[in-house]
Design an enzyme around this catalytic site. Structure first.
Site, PDB file in Angstrom:
ATOM      1  N   ASP A   1      -2.141 -13.535  -0.515  1.00  0.00           N
ATOM      2  CA  ASP A   1      -2.572 -12.280   0.111  1.00  0.00           C
ATOM      3  C   ASP A   1      -3.781 -11.678  -0.603  1.00  0.00           C
ATOM      4  OD1 ASP A   1      -2.308 -10.429   2.149  1.00  0.00           O
ATOM      5  OD2 ASP A   1      -0.861  -9.176   1.080  1.00  0.00           O
TER       6      ASP A   1
ATOM      7  N   VAL B   1       3.326   0.950  -2.123  1.00  0.00           N
ATOM      8  CA  VAL B   1       3.061   1.327  -3.507  1.00  0.00           C
ATOM      9  C   VAL B   1       2.929   2.848  -3.600  1.00  0.00           C
ATOM     10  CG1 VAL B   1       1.576   0.986  -5.523  1.00  0.00           C
ATOM     11  CG2 VAL B   1       1.789  -0.827  -3.808  1.00  0.00           C
TER      12      VAL B   1
ATOM     13  N   ILE C   1       0.127   5.246  -2.221  1.00  0.00           N
ATOM     14  CA  ILE C   1      -1.264   4.907  -2.504  1.00  0.00           C
ATOM     15  C   ILE C   1      -1.666   3.550  -1.947  1.00  0.00           C
ATOM     16  CG2 ILE C   1      -1.480   6.352  -4.548  1.00  0.00           C
ATOM     17  CD1 ILE C   1      -0.898   3.915  -6.269  1.00  0.00           C
ATOM     18  N   GLY C   2      -0.722   2.858  -1.321  1.00  0.00           N
ATOM     19  CA  GLY C   2      -1.091   1.561  -0.756  1.00  0.00           C
ATOM     20  C   GLY C   2       0.069   0.901  -0.048  1.00  0.00           C
ATOM     21  N   GLU C   3      -0.277  -0.069   0.787  1.00  0.00           N
ATOM     22  CA  GLU C   3       0.743  -0.837   1.480  1.00  0.00           C
ATOM     23  C   GLU C   3       0.218  -2.243   1.699  1.00  0.00           C
ATOM     24  OE1 GLU C   3       3.639  -0.622   5.429  1.00  0.00           O
ATOM     25  OE2 GLU C   3       2.109   0.894   5.073  1.00  0.00           O
ATOM     26  N   GLY C   4       1.064  -3.231   1.439  1.00  0.00           N
ATOM     27  CA  GLY C   4       0.665  -4.618   1.608  1.00  0.00           C
ATOM     28  C   GLY C   4       1.782  -5.433   2.210  1.00  0.00           C
ATOM     29  N   GLY C   5       1.564  -6.727   2.322  1.00  0.00           N
ATOM     30  CA  GLY C   5       2.558  -7.598   2.910  1.00  0.00           C
ATOM     31  C   GLY C   5       3.853  -7.652   2.118  1.00  0.00           C
TER      32      GLY C   5
END
Length: 373
Positions: A167, A55, A47-51
């Site tokens: 971030d 997720v 459901i998500g991707e970040g630095g």
């Protein structure tokens, strides 16, 4: 061996020969339990991707839906230190911060478990990266902008030592069922290697939020968070992403476009055209001016979060004559080249991707290359 925090008990356990402090807020999960909950961390559940990592949506044995963040780099600490930091993070409670409910530290795996928020992130909903039935009228946007500002002010001004997020961006602002914004990923810089949280090349869109001093020199301060918040504020008012390469070149970066309309005295042109009857044009333009104040090239000219909250609520005036031309990083390639220079090289040439009206001034009391411990 897996983590050993147990809900509701203040205990000490021995993990791999180390005594680990227990806590009464953070639950522990085995790696296998989280693997099953997310169907082996399947793309369908992502459901998500970040630095900091990816997720996944997961369903626990008792039916509880959770958000499972798999940290993308091995923790820089041992298990004891990892738990000590997590205990500190779990003690940070605010209406506009996401709640950490569990973790896993098994072998090389470092995984965090959060409350699942029904309305995903601003990037997925307001900014159009996914279908959303949410009606983002003006009052909802005000609620979101003020909520994020209060949450960031809490991290900067009320936590001791303060937490620099690193971030702030739309994908890290999550919305609960009542559309109350929750900042995610705060405090995670403490858990990862020093180079793991600097400029992620894997996440499209991150580049537009980066303060120049962070993107180029890796210099982290509260003011780099404030720059990112300023960009986010422009996105909330305009309803568009900070960068869109499908637009004509001069309109691709929202920050540059906003500055141009500010110079022309036409800030209202930045406001989302889809906003309807409850729009307060004067208030929306004030928010845009605050966004410009936050994104000035010189760090000393950016206001702190306490004053930003006061300006957004109208309790403090916005000095238009204090707004100078913002700096914009527009090319990740230039950053990569510049990051290869020696750390003590303070005479690097001005990059072509900058739009700068005056040299940055760094207050020695603010400057640091590490987050506050």
């Amino acid at each position: 061996m897996s983590c050993c925090f147990m809900c509701g008990k203040d205990i000490k356990q021995s993990i791999e020969g180390e005594e680990v402090p227990g806590g009464n807020k953070v639950r522990t999960f085995s790696y296998n339990e989280l693997r099953k909950a997310t169907h082996d961390f399947s793309e369908a559940n992502k459901i998500g991707e970040g630095g900091f990592g990816s997720v996944f949506r997961g369903r626990l044995k008792d039916g509880t839906i959770v958000a499972v963040k798999v940290l993308s780099a091995t923790s820089k600490q041992g298990i004891r230190e990892f738990f000590t930091e997590l205990t500190a993070i779990s003690d940070i409670v605010h209406e506009n911060l996401i709640t950490l409910v569990g973790c896993c530290a098994e072998g090389s795996h470092r995984i965090l478990v959060y409350n699942y928020l029904e309305n995903n992130s601003l990037a997925h909903t307001l900014l159009g990266k996914g279908y959303s039935s949410i009606r983002f009228n003006w009052r909802v946007r005000v609620k979101i902008a003020l909520g994020v500002a209060h949450g960031l002010a809490f991290l900067h001004e009320e936590i001791r030592p303060p937490i620099i997020h690193r971030d702030i961006k739309a994908s890290n602002i999550l919305l609960d069922k009542d559309l109350t914004p929750k900042i995610s990923d705060f405090g995670l810089a403490r858990l990862l290697p020093l180079n793991a949280t600097h400029v992620s090349t894997r996440v499209a869109g991150t580049i537009g939020y980066l303060a120049p001093e962070y993107a180029v020199r890796g210099q982290v301060t509260k003011k780099s968070d404030i720059y990112s918040f300023g960009v986010l504020l422009l996105e909330i008012v305009s309803g568009r992403c900070n960068h869109n390469n499908r637009l004509p070149y001069e309109d691709q970066f929202l920050l540059e476009r906003t500055w141009r309309h500010h110079e022309q005295g036409q800030l209202e042109k930045i406001i989302d055209a889809d906003l309807e009857d409850d729009l307060d044009v004067e208030e929306a333009c004030r928010f845009l001016k605050v966004g410009l104040l936050c994104t000035q090239d010189a760090m000393k000219l950016r206001p702190n979060m306490t004053n930003i909250v006061l300006m957004l609520t109208g309790e403090k005036g916005v000095s238009t004559d204090m707004i100078t031309k913002p700096a914009v990083i527009s090319d990740m390639g230039d950053i990569k080249v510049n990051n290869q220079q020696r750390p003590d090289d303070t005479h690097s040439p001005t990059m072509r991707s900058f739009t700068i009206t005056e040299p940055s001034t760094v207050a020695s009391s603010e400057a640091t290359t590490e987050p506050s411990p």
